[in-house]
Design a protein around this motif. Structure first.
Motif, mmCIF file in Angstrom:
data_model
loop_
_atom_site.group_PDB
_atom_site.id
_atom_site.type_symbol
_atom_site.label_atom_id
_atom_site.label_comp_id
_atom_site.label_asym_id
_atom_site.label_seq_id
_atom_site.Cartn_x
_atom_site.Cartn_y
_atom_site.Cartn_z
ATOM 1 N N THR A 150 0.810 -1.217 0.000
ATOM 2 C CA THR A 150 0.000 0.000 0.000
ATOM 3 C C THR A 150 0.843 1.265 0.000
ATOM 4 O OG1 THR A 150 -0.125 -0.147 2.415
ATOM 5 C CG2 THR A 150 -1.942 -1.100 1.159
ATOM 6 N N LEU A 207 -2.579 1.887 5.358
ATOM 7 C CA LEU A 207 -3.041 2.480 4.107
ATOM 8 C C LEU A 207 -1.997 3.371 3.460
ATOM 9 C CD1 LEU A 207 -6.740 3.421 4.950
ATOM 10 C CD2 LEU A 207 -5.804 1.267 4.072
ATOM 11 N N ASP A 208 -1.125 3.965 4.274
ATOM 12 C CA ASP A 208 -0.101 4.858 3.725
ATOM 13 C C ASP A 208 1.047 4.948 4.717
ATOM 14 O OD1 ASP A 208 1.238 6.566 2.057
ATOM 15 O OD2 ASP A 208 -0.239 8.182 2.127
ATOM 16 N N VAL A 263 -5.645 1.618 9.854
ATOM 17 C CA VAL A 263 -7.027 1.335 10.222
ATOM 18 C C VAL A 263 -7.008 0.484 11.488
ATOM 19 C CG1 VAL A 263 -9.198 0.285 9.520
ATOM 20 C CG2 VAL A 263 -7.767 1.437 7.827
ATOM 21 N N SER A 316 -9.772 5.057 12.413
ATOM 22 C CA SER A 316 -8.463 5.066 11.777
ATOM 23 C C SER A 316 -7.604 6.133 12.435
ATOM 24 C CB SER A 316 -8.590 5.316 10.272
ATOM 25 O OG SER A 316 -9.345 6.489 10.019
ATOM 26 N N PRO A 370 -13.592 6.824 7.836
ATOM 27 C CA PRO A 370 -12.160 6.618 8.062
ATOM 28 C C PRO A 370 -11.307 7.682 7.378
ATOM 29 C CG PRO A 370 -12.960 5.113 6.375
ATOM 30 C CD PRO A 370 -14.176 5.806 6.929
ATOM 31 N N LEU A 371 -10.127 7.901 7.931
ATOM 32 C CA LEU A 371 -9.133 8.723 7.253
ATOM 33 C C LEU A 371 -8.671 7.980 6.003
ATOM 34 C CD1 LEU A 371 -7.057 9.822 10.372
ATOM 35 C CD2 LEU A 371 -8.630 11.259 9.056
ATOM 36 N N ARG A 372 -8.604 8.697 4.881
ATOM 37 C CA ARG A 372 -8.299 8.067 3.595
ATOM 38 C C ARG A 372 -7.004 8.567 2.969
ATOM 39 N NH1 ARG A 372 -13.381 6.383 0.990
ATOM 40 N NH2 ARG A 372 -15.088 6.637 2.475
ATOM 41 N N ARG A 373 -6.617 9.794 3.265
ATOM 42 C CA ARG A 373 -5.457 10.411 2.624
ATOM 43 C C ARG A 373 -4.535 10.976 3.699
ATOM 44 N NH1 ARG A 373 -7.371 7.845 -1.144
ATOM 45 N NH2 ARG A 373 -8.808 8.706 -2.673
ATOM 46 N N THR A 420 -10.616 12.659 5.615
ATOM 47 C CA THR A 420 -11.676 11.672 5.470
ATOM 48 C C THR A 420 -12.307 11.925 4.095
ATOM 49 O OG1 THR A 420 -13.377 13.094 6.452
ATOM 50 C CG2 THR A 420 -12.066 11.725 7.955
ATOM 51 N N ARG A 421 -13.485 11.421 3.891
ATOM 52 C CA ARG A 421 -14.116 11.611 2.587
ATOM 53 C C ARG A 421 -14.337 13.091 2.273
ATOM 54 N NH1 ARG A 421 -17.182 8.905 -1.207
ATOM 55 N NH2 ARG A 421 -18.998 9.986 -2.041
#
Length: 313
Positions: free
Chosen positions: A71, A110-111, A126, A158, A184-187, A201-202
């Motif tokens: 990832t 995720l990152d 996560v 997250s 969730p936190l995505r970036r 988040t989104r």
């Protein structure tokens, strides 16, 4: 796409095409340069392929026995590499591309990004990670942000961890989280010296400064990409409608100011800073590379790149 300015062509520098190991996309994960800039690492499903930035040729492939999806890939403090896997495994690689050791954080990663000046790593995870706790830290959350779309469930789903990674162990602590009702936190984005950490988040952006100041911004459209301008307090996001939001953190006033730029007709898939300049790059499905001067607001473009651009380093 709508814009009042006339398109100005970008004069490309000498670009050496990178050798593909197969047809199609080289990577959909953000690539990473080595600390000295001589190598570029691209995560390709379960492997990371290393290219020479001088010749464009493939020089090595990092293959882990677990064969889990990678990832993130980032340089390590000793000029090697660290790869993060979806099952929570961190793999440490030497400068000659040999696997040194692995650590299991027991939660999906995720990152993973490296703050070179601070020599710390920041991971978007996560769930709770299995790491040794540091003694002194401050955990900031947006749980107090209840402006209409936040429910009663404030349980974070997250986290952003600050990590110290060595051959023997991984220690760290949570620095940022969002309540589960935000999604969730995505970036994730960090400044190179570690003085700012931003996560999205989104539809929300959370920006944490080193002195513990938390800034929050709500986006009208889903956030697709995020970056922090080096040596500034400006966080830039790209949304699904092709709009870039430039968020300037004002700690004295206790808030932020936002300026928008719009050219892309589709989602802004990736953002990057042009080293040594006041410019940033943005890309998307249009197969056009846009360069924005943030001082003069001038835009230049390099069209007909051949395909949608997914990521930049």
């Amino acid at each position: 796409p709508p814009d009042e300015q006339q398109d100005q062509p970008m004069v490309p520098a000498v670009v050496r095409p990178f050798t593909r190991t197969s047809g199609g996309c080289i990577t959909a994960i953000r690539p990473a340069f080595s600390l000295d800039g001589s190598l570029l690492a691209c995560a390709c499903v379960t492997d990371a392929v290393i290219y020479s930035t001088k010749t464009g040729k493939r020089v090595a492939k990092l293959t882990d026995r677990h064969k889990m999806p990678i990832t993130a890939v980032c340089p390590s403090a000793d000029n090697g590499w660290i790869t993060a896997e979806l099952d929570g495994t961190l793999c440490l690689w030497s400068s000659d591309h040999a696997l040194l050791t692995t650590h299991d954080l027991e939660a999906p990663i995720l990152d993973l990004q490296f703050a070179a000046k601070e020599r710390k790593y920041y991971a978007l995870i996560v769930g709770k990670a299995a790491v040794e706790s540091d003694d002194n830290h401050q955990h900031m959350s947006a749980a107090d942000d209840r402006d209409g779309d936040v429910g009663d469930d404030g349980t974070p789903s997250s986290f952003v961890y600050q990590l110290t990674i060595s051959h023997r162990s991984t220690s760290g602590h949570i620095v940022l989280s969002a309540p589960g009702s935000h999604g969730p936190l995505r970036r994730l984005a960090i400044r190179g010296d570690g003085s700012y950490v931003a996560a999205a988040t989104r539809r929300r952006v959370l920006v944490l400064s080193a002195d513990g100041h938390l800034t929050k911004h709500k986006s009208g459209q889903p956030i697709v990409s995020i970056m922090i301008r080096p040596d500034t307090d400006v966080v830039i996001t790209g949304d699904r409608q092709g709009v870039m939001h430039m968020l300037t953190v004002d700690k004295k006033a206790g808030g932020s100011s936002v300026r928008m730029q719009h050219w892309h007709a589709h989602a802004v898939s990736s953002l990057a800073h042009v080293s040594g300049t006041e410019s940033i790059l943005s890309t998307g499905e249009e197969a056009v590379l846009c360069m924005w001067n943030l001082t003069t607001h001038e835009r230049k473009s390099l069209p007909r790149m051949g395909a949608a651009i997914l990521q930049m380093a």
